[in-house]
Design a protein around this motif. Structure first.
Motif, mmCIF file in Angstrom:
data_model
loop_
_atom_site.group_PDB
_atom_site.id
_atom_site.type_symbol
_atom_site.label_atom_id
_atom_site.label_comp_id
_atom_site.label_asym_id
_atom_site.label_seq_id
_atom_site.Cartn_x
_atom_site.Cartn_y
_atom_site.Cartn_z
ATOM 1 N N HIS A 32 0.854 -1.182 0.000
ATOM 2 C CA HIS A 32 0.000 0.000 0.000
ATOM 3 C C HIS A 32 0.891 1.234 0.000
ATOM 4 N N PRO A 33 0.387 2.363 -0.503
ATOM 5 C CA PRO A 33 1.157 3.608 -0.399
ATOM 6 C C PRO A 33 1.440 3.944 1.060
ATOM 7 N N HIS A 34 2.656 4.290 1.372
ATOM 8 C CA HIS A 34 3.036 4.577 2.749
ATOM 9 C C HIS A 34 4.121 5.646 2.745
ATOM 10 N N GLY A 108 -5.619 13.852 -3.204
ATOM 11 C CA GLY A 108 -4.740 12.858 -2.593
ATOM 12 C C GLY A 108 -5.261 12.383 -1.252
ATOM 13 N N THR A 111 -8.302 10.197 -1.718
ATOM 14 C CA THR A 111 -8.014 8.905 -2.343
ATOM 15 C C THR A 111 -7.296 7.961 -1.399
ATOM 16 N N TYR A 112 -6.245 8.433 -0.728
ATOM 17 C CA TYR A 112 -5.379 7.526 0.015
ATOM 18 C C TYR A 112 -5.596 7.546 1.525
ATOM 19 N N LEU A 113 -6.155 8.619 2.067
ATOM 20 C CA LEU A 113 -6.411 8.654 3.502
ATOM 21 C C LEU A 113 -7.863 8.306 3.825
ATOM 22 N N GLU A 115 -10.081 7.345 1.466
ATOM 23 C CA GLU A 115 -10.509 6.296 0.532
ATOM 24 C C GLU A 115 -11.925 6.535 0.003
ATOM 25 N N ARG A 119 -8.698 4.421 -5.913
ATOM 26 C CA ARG A 119 -7.317 4.693 -6.296
ATOM 27 C C ARG A 119 -6.968 4.130 -7.665
ATOM 28 N N GLU A 123 -4.033 4.968 -10.383
ATOM 29 C CA GLU A 123 -2.973 3.964 -10.440
ATOM 30 C C GLU A 123 -3.131 3.111 -11.695
#
Length: 210
Positions: A32-34, A108, A111-113, A115, A119, A123
């Motif tokens: 996962h993105p981190h 951002g 999408t990533y925090l 959700e 994504r 991607e």
């Protein structure tokens, strides 16, 4: 019989534990993105701070705020290009840049925090695979590139090194033949002098007759 039943229960429990461990390993292996480690985050923070400093020393609103431009004038010999824009246009462009940054940050986070946005929209396979650059390099290095490098190495070994080694062998053999005349005997040197004198005499005679 009771012992056999206990052993069966223990075996089932062990299998269940193994299955659970496998599931945990699968979850741990998922990517996962981190956040990057501090060794990468710290330079990025430093670059971000320096970009802010660069922006503050080159504000486009008046001549007095363009400190970087005036500092670089001796190096550019006053040949820099000037854009003649009004103050209102500059403010509008600055606001558009800030709005674009805010939209990017918001997308951002959503999408990533939080959700809230899928994504997969961003991607794409080409982005996930880094524009297929690594795979293309690996394919080239393992295929035609490897064959080309092998051919170059073979040419270097057989042709280049062969020519150098061959020249060395010729010099070595020639030197071994000439070394036989250097035996330290006076008669050998006298013979050489005599042959040289005869050669010079023949040369002079042929020159005079012509």
């Amino acid at each position: 019989a009771g012992d056999a039943g206990d052993a069966g229960d223990a075996g089932d429990a062990g299998d269940a534990g193994d299955a659970g461990d496998a599931g945990d390993a699968g979850d741990a292996g998922e990517i996962h993105p981190h956040e990057s480690p501090w060794t990468m985050t710290l330079p990025l923070v430093a670059l971000a701070f320096l970009s802010l400093v660069g922006g503050f020393i080159q504000l486009p609103f008046s001549s007095s705020t363009k400190r970087l431009e005036h500092w670089l004038e001796p190096a550019t010999f006053h040949n820099e290009t000037h854009l003649h824009l009004s103050s209102s246009t500059l403010w509008i462009l600055a606001l558009l840049a800030l709005v674009s940054v805010a939209i990017g940050i918001g997308v951002g986070i959503s999408t990533y925090l939080k959700e809230k946005i899928d994504r997969q929209i961003f991607e794409k396979p080409s982005l996930v695979n880094a524009w297929y650059f690594d795979s293309a390099v690996s394919k080239f290095m393992g295929g035609s590139g490897s064959k080309a490098f092998t051919a170059v190495a073979k040419f270097d070994k057989e042709v280049i090194d062969g020519a150098v080694d061959g020249t060395g062998q010729i010099v070595k053999k020639t030197a071994s033949i000439l070394r036989r005349s250097q035996n330290g005997l006076v008669r050998t040197y006298a013979l050489g002098i005599g042959i040289g004198a005869v050669g010079l005499l023949i040369w002079f005679l042929t020159r005079t007759t012509l």
